[in-house]
Structures are given as structure tokens and as C-alpha cells.
Design a protein around this motif. Structure first.
Motif, short mmCIF file in Angstrom:
data_model
loop_
_atom_site.label_atom_id
_atom_site.label_comp_id
_atom_site.label_asym_id
_atom_site.label_seq_id
_atom_site.Cartn_x
_atom_site.Cartn_y
_atom_site.Cartn_z
N TYR A 10 0.84 -1.20 0.00
CA TYR A 10 0.00 0.00 0.00
C TYR A 10 0.87 1.26 0.00
O TYR A 10 0.62 2.21 -0.76
N GLU A 74 -7.86 3.67 1.72
CA GLU A 74 -6.91 2.71 2.29
C GLU A 74 -7.62 1.45 2.78
O GLU A 74 -7.19 0.33 2.49
N GLY A 77 -8.94 -0.50 -0.25
CA GLY A 77 -7.82 -1.08 -1.00
C GLY A 77 -7.21 -2.28 -0.29
O GLY A 77 -6.94 -3.32 -0.93
N LYS A 78 -7.01 -2.17 1.00
CA LYS A 78 -6.40 -3.29 1.74
C LYS A 78 -7.36 -4.47 1.82
O LYS A 78 -6.94 -5.62 1.75
#
Length: 88
Positions: A10, A74, A77-78
Motif C-alpha cells: 500500500y 486505504e 484497498g487493503k
């Protein structure tokens, strides 16, 4: 899922980590000329214009909006990364 590895990926994607030996080959989506960098520049410029119209150097509500949307990105996405790793 290795959380540290996911954080490294990331951070490399966001350009917030300087590539180190052993890091995975991950492109920086915020490199100059990339779409994410251009979008971020647009957000930054809009923030400056808003603050100018409000007559302040910075506005805590605008900062909250920006930081919250970055955090949402975030988290999503993770989670997508985790699902992708489990899917293969």
C-alpha cells in the motif's frame, strides 16, 4: 494474510515508502504524471480555493473530508488486496 506485507504494498502504491531491497515490484500510482497524482493535485488546488474563499489558511472540515476519504480508500484497498490474496 501478512499485514506488514500489505502495508508495504500500500505504501509503495501511494509513494509514501522509499523502495528498499526485497520490496515487491509495485508501481507508484502517485508518481508525476500518473492519474492519481493529477487527481490529488486537483483536490489540493480545490482545497486552496475553498480556504481562500473562506478567508482562512486551512479549514478543519475540509481537512477532515480529505483525510477521511484517503482513509476510506486505504481500508477498501487493503480489503480488496486481502480478498484477492485469498481468492488465488
Amino acid at each position: 494474510m501478512n499485514e506488514k506485507y500489505m502495508d508495504i504494498v500500500y505504501d509503495l502504491l501511494n509513494g509514501t515508502r522509499i523502495r528498499q531491497p526485497g520490496d515487491p515490484e509495485v508501481e507508484n500510482l502517485f508518481a508525476i504524471g500518473r492519474e492519481c497524482a493529477q487527481l490529488y493535485d486537483q483536490v489540493y488546488a480545490a482545497n486552496l480555493r475553498l480556504c481562500q474563499r473562506l478567508g482562512v489558511e486551512e479549514d478543519s472540515d475540509v481537512e477532515l473530508i480529505i483525510n477521511s476519504l484517503l482513509r476510506i480508500g486505504e481500508l477498501v484497498g487493503k480489503r480488496m488486496f486481502r480478498y484477492g490474496a485469498e481468492f488465488r
